[in-house]
Design a protein around this motif. Structure first.
Motif, short mmCIF file in Angstrom:
data_model
loop_
_atom_site.label_atom_id
_atom_site.label_comp_id
_atom_site.label_asym_id
_atom_site.label_seq_id
_atom_site.Cartn_x
_atom_site.Cartn_y
_atom_site.Cartn_z
N PHE A 65 44.43 36.89 43.80
CA PHE A 65 44.04 36.63 42.59
C PHE A 65 43.27 35.35 42.62
CE2 PHE A 65 48.03 34.60 42.86
CZ PHE A 65 47.82 33.32 42.37
N HIS A 66 42.40 35.13 41.63
CA HIS A 66 41.63 33.51 41.55
C HIS A 66 42.43 32.93 40.35
CE1 HIS A 66 38.43 30.95 40.36
NE2 HIS A 66 37.92 31.09 41.41
N PRO A 67 42.57 31.79 40.50
CA PRO A 67 43.21 30.84 39.65
C PRO A 67 42.23 30.91 38.52
CG PRO A 67 43.34 29.97 41.43
CD PRO A 67 42.50 31.09 41.92
N LYS A 68 42.56 30.44 37.35
CA LYS A 68 41.67 30.33 36.13
C LYS A 68 40.89 29.25 36.10
CE LYS A 68 44.59 32.76 32.64
NZ LYS A 68 45.18 32.48 31.18
N LEU A 117 43.54 41.44 39.46
CA LEU A 117 44.48 41.00 40.12
C LEU A 117 44.86 42.13 40.94
CD1 LEU A 117 46.99 38.88 39.74
CD2 LEU A 117 47.72 40.43 37.89
N ILE A 118 45.14 41.97 42.17
CA ILE A 118 45.29 42.99 43.03
C ILE A 118 46.70 42.97 43.90
CG2 ILE A 118 44.22 44.39 45.09
CD1 ILE A 118 41.61 42.99 44.25
N PHE A 169 42.12 44.77 35.99
CA PHE A 169 40.86 43.92 35.54
C PHE A 169 40.40 44.48 34.17
CE2 PHE A 169 39.83 48.17 37.72
CZ PHE A 169 38.71 48.62 37.15
N PRO A 170 39.37 43.65 33.82
CA PRO A 170 38.78 43.71 32.60
C PRO A 170 37.55 44.71 32.75
CG PRO A 170 38.10 41.54 33.08
CD PRO A 170 39.37 42.31 34.12
N TYR A 171 37.11 45.58 31.79
CA TYR A 171 36.09 46.36 32.02
C TYR A 171 35.44 46.72 30.61
CZ TYR A 171 32.84 50.13 33.64
OH TYR A 171 31.84 50.88 34.08
N TRP A 172 34.35 46.18 30.42
CA TRP A 172 33.93 46.39 29.07
C TRP A 172 34.80 46.55 27.63
CZ3 TRP A 172 28.51 46.65 28.13
CH2 TRP A 172 27.87 46.56 29.19
#
Length: 245
Positions: free
Chosen positions: A73-76, A96-97, A110-113
């Motif tokens: 993941f990537h931190p906020k 988030l994998i 993940f977010p998508y549209w």
């Protein structure tokens, strides 16, 4: 590419007996597409791509490893620029994998549209091909592995070419962006025009290091997402138009 910095912080004398670790990765974009020709043809896009590339220096990705599991993941981001947000999005920083080697599954949230998606697929559905190539990265002898596959999204199909350099000297079978299953930690991974590189690896004796499995979003398979992504995009666009009256 900038030189790699690998810092190993060890808590036991037996270097690689540890199964619990936290790895930090950086990312760089290929500059082959950012040239004088692009600057002349589309100066606005040129500046946009250049800003994205420069912002990549500020990105940091985290890979947590717990025996047979990993979470990438990537931190906020806090107070980030538009260029940094775009660079994060382009590198999959909104994902988030989660990997599980025992269950042979990969979960990708993940977010998508406007929707939250939770993809589940078989781990390494496209097998690695280990080539007869080696190089030394940060003092570790690394070997090359590749794979190529197609990914469908939003009605479009694009080919992904993956090149990984892993080292058996660190027998952790994980790497960035959910890529796993090689006989050693992935030190460097190139996915099309971006390269992830290991910056820091911390071992820990914390056997309570738990990885929270992603659980939010619309559950679907990779094939389901390929079929439904167009509908999700169109539905989100209609909602935006309707909200404007």
């Amino acid at each position: 590419m900038k030189s790699l910095l690998l810092l190993l912080l060890l808590f036991h004398s037996n270097l690689f007996s540890q199964n619990f670790a936290i790895a930090n990765y950086g990312v760089v974009f290929s500059n082959t597409l950012i040239d004088d020709k692009l600057k002349l043809e589309d100066p606005d896009f040129y500046e946009h791509q250049l800003a994205k590339q420069n912002s990549a220096d500020e990105l940091k990705f985290v890979l947590k490893i717990n025996k047979t599991e990993s979470l990438f993941f990537h931190p906020k981001l806090k107070g980030s620029s538009d260029a940094l947000k775009f660079a994060k999005s382009n590198t999959g920083g909104d994902h988030l994998i989660y990997n599980n080697l025992e269950e042979q599954i990969l979960l990708n949230q993940f977010p998508y549209w406007g929707s939250e998606i939770l993809l589940q697929e078989k781990l390494n559905s496209t097998p690695w091909i280990i080539e007869n190539s080696s190089r030394t990265i940060s003092g570790f002898v690394c070997f090359k592995a590749v794979k190529t596959f197609s990914q469908e999204e939003g009605g479009y199909s694009r080919e992904k070419q993956i090149e990984a350099w892993f080292t058996p000297e660190i027998p952790l079978k994980f790497g960035p962006k959910g890529y796993a299953g090689l006989p050693g930690l992935i030190i460097e991974l190139t996915e099309n025009n971006m390269t992830f590189f290991l910056k820091e690896l911390k071992y820990t004796d914390d056997k309570d290091l738990t990885l929270e499995r992603p659980s939010e979003g619309i559950e679907m398979s990779k094939e389901d997402f390929a079929d439904q992504s167009v509908k999700l995009k169109e539905r989100a666009k209609r909602a935006i138009i309707n909200s404007r009256g």
